[in-house]
Scaffold this active site. Structure first.
Site, PDB file in Angstrom:
ATOM      1  N   ARG A 128      -3.878   8.728 -17.512  1.00  0.00           N
ATOM      2  CA  ARG A 128      -2.547   8.135 -17.387  1.00  0.00           C
ATOM      3  C   ARG A 128      -2.601   6.653 -17.737  1.00  0.00           C
ATOM      4  NH1 ARG A 128      -1.294   8.323 -12.004  1.00  0.00           N
ATOM      5  NH2 ARG A 128       0.710   7.370 -12.458  1.00  0.00           N
ATOM      6  N   LYS A 193     -11.100  10.399  -5.857  1.00  0.00           N
ATOM      7  CA  LYS A 193     -10.349  11.212  -6.833  1.00  0.00           C
ATOM      8  C   LYS A 193     -11.170  12.413  -7.310  1.00  0.00           C
ATOM      9  CE  LYS A 193      -7.614  10.649 -11.034  1.00  0.00           C
ATOM     10  NZ  LYS A 193      -6.656   9.783 -11.680  1.00  0.00           N
ATOM     11  N   ARG A 332      -2.098  -0.427   2.243  1.00  0.00           N
ATOM     12  CA  ARG A 332      -2.054  -1.859   2.502  1.00  0.00           C
ATOM     13  C   ARG A 332      -3.199  -2.225   3.438  1.00  0.00           C
ATOM     14  NH1 ARG A 332       3.005  -4.515   4.867  1.00  0.00           N
ATOM     15  NH2 ARG A 332       3.660  -2.389   5.181  1.00  0.00           N
TER      16      ARG A 332
END
Ligand code: BTN
Length: 334
Positions: A128, A193, A332
């Site tokens: 991507r 991943k 975060r």
């Protein structure tokens, strides 16, 4: 057949698979190239991760037997498929690009919905956002599927999220495993991943959309694989042993067919609840990076259109939930 680099490399691999020594001269004669040309292709295959050695006077040989994608084994797992619907290649630039090229032949039998292309290695695998997808030989599943949707671009909104679910279902069919989804369409396991999805679309605004759904699923990547810019894992690390590749590929193709058939009829809606159960960021404080802007909020899963929802403070300091279609999400730091 047009003589391309990929075709020549496929032919060399085909001959080496026998497990016997193949001399540079034999290979050169068979392929109509010089011995120096053969040596160049062998070097390229070694760089793709294929373990080939040479002995002077005897030629080239594979260092160990390798198992490969194989049409006959795939057809056993996929009884609904015809031979023309499964394209198995050793080396290709990109399985997505290969299927894209098939569209122009407009041969409906060759390119029925569900037609797949599998490869052992990609020389120009695409990820991507214009990134490269590192695709060494025989270590992963590089798979693309063709599917045509009626109803223009709006009919494929949320498609990549549904495809993510198909990948999770296929992996979970191997056994219980902590696998999840990161919006919009990364498959994660143990915080790293495991698989990525890239969908290319050709078509018209309101007419039919021809989609090519590319999936890269890490099976057993070598530890020293370079150039992967993010933490990754593979099925070997997760299960202690990589699954048999044709069985895994067959499973994935079956789950993709089921999901795409349902998606074609009903869109994303029937998948939203399952997707949200698998969302690795749900309930977490996250940051959504959109160009130079970063939006902070608590991830609330996806809505029926596939947009990610963030609980955040609006301009007046009120707590609101807003939906976003683009951007890269990350946790975060506390
Ligand atoms: C991502 O960046 O997460 C998407 C990766 C998609 C990689 C797959 S491998 C098979 C298909 N062919 C490609 O060139 N890319 C996709």
């Amino acid at each position: 057949m047009k003589k391309t680099q990929s075709n020549t490399r496929n032919e060399i691999v085909k001959r080496l698979i026998s497990g016997e020594f193949c001399s540079g001269e034999q290979l050169g004669q068979a392929l109509g190239i010089s011995r120096a040309g053969v040596a160049k292709h062998i070097k390229a295959l070694q760089e793709l991760g294929l373990d080939i050695y040479s002995v002077s006077g005897r030629g080239y040989k594979l260092a160990h037997a390798i198992s490969l994608f194989d049409k006959t084994s795939l057809l056993k797992v996929l009884p609904e498929y015809s031979e023309q619907q499964i394209h198995v290649l050793h080396v290709i630039d990109s399985t997505n690009d290969y299927l894209k090229q098939q569209i122009q032949f407009e041969d409906k039998e060759r390119l029925r919905n569900g037609t797949v292309c599998m490869a052992e290695a990609q020389t120009a695998g695409r990820g991507r956002q214009g990134k490269k997808w590192v695709s060494p030989f025989g270590c992963s599943l590089y798979c693309s599927m063709y599917w045509e949707f009626d109803g223009g671009y709006q009919s494929i909104s949320g498609l990549s999220l549904a495809v993510g679910l198909a990948v999770v279902r296929a992996v979970q069919s191997l056994g219980e495993m902590d696998v999840g989804l990161k919006w919009p369409n990364d498959v994660y396991a143990q915080g790293k991943k495991l698989a990525g999805i890239l969908i290319d679309v050709e078509g018209h605004m309101h007419g039919s959309c021809q989609s090519i759904i590319g999936i890269g699923l890490n099976m057993a990547l070598p530890g020293n694989v370079e150039a992967i810019s993010q933490p990754w894992t593979d099925l070997q690390q997760i299960f202690g042993k990589a699954p048999e590749k044709n069985m895994m590929a067959g499973n994935l193709i079956l789950h993709l067919n089921n999901v795409l058939t349902d998606f074609e009829h009903s869109g994303l809606k029937p998948f939203v609840e399952e997707w949200n159960q698998l969302d690795i960021y749900r309930g977490k404080e996250v940051r959504l990076l959109m160009g130079k802007n970063a939006i902070a909020g608590k991830a609330k899963g996806i809505d029926d259109s596939g947009a990610v929802q963030l609980e955040m403070l609006d301009e007046s300091g009120n707590l609101v939930t807003r939906s976003f279609f683009g951007g890269e999400i990350s946790v975060r730091p506390a």
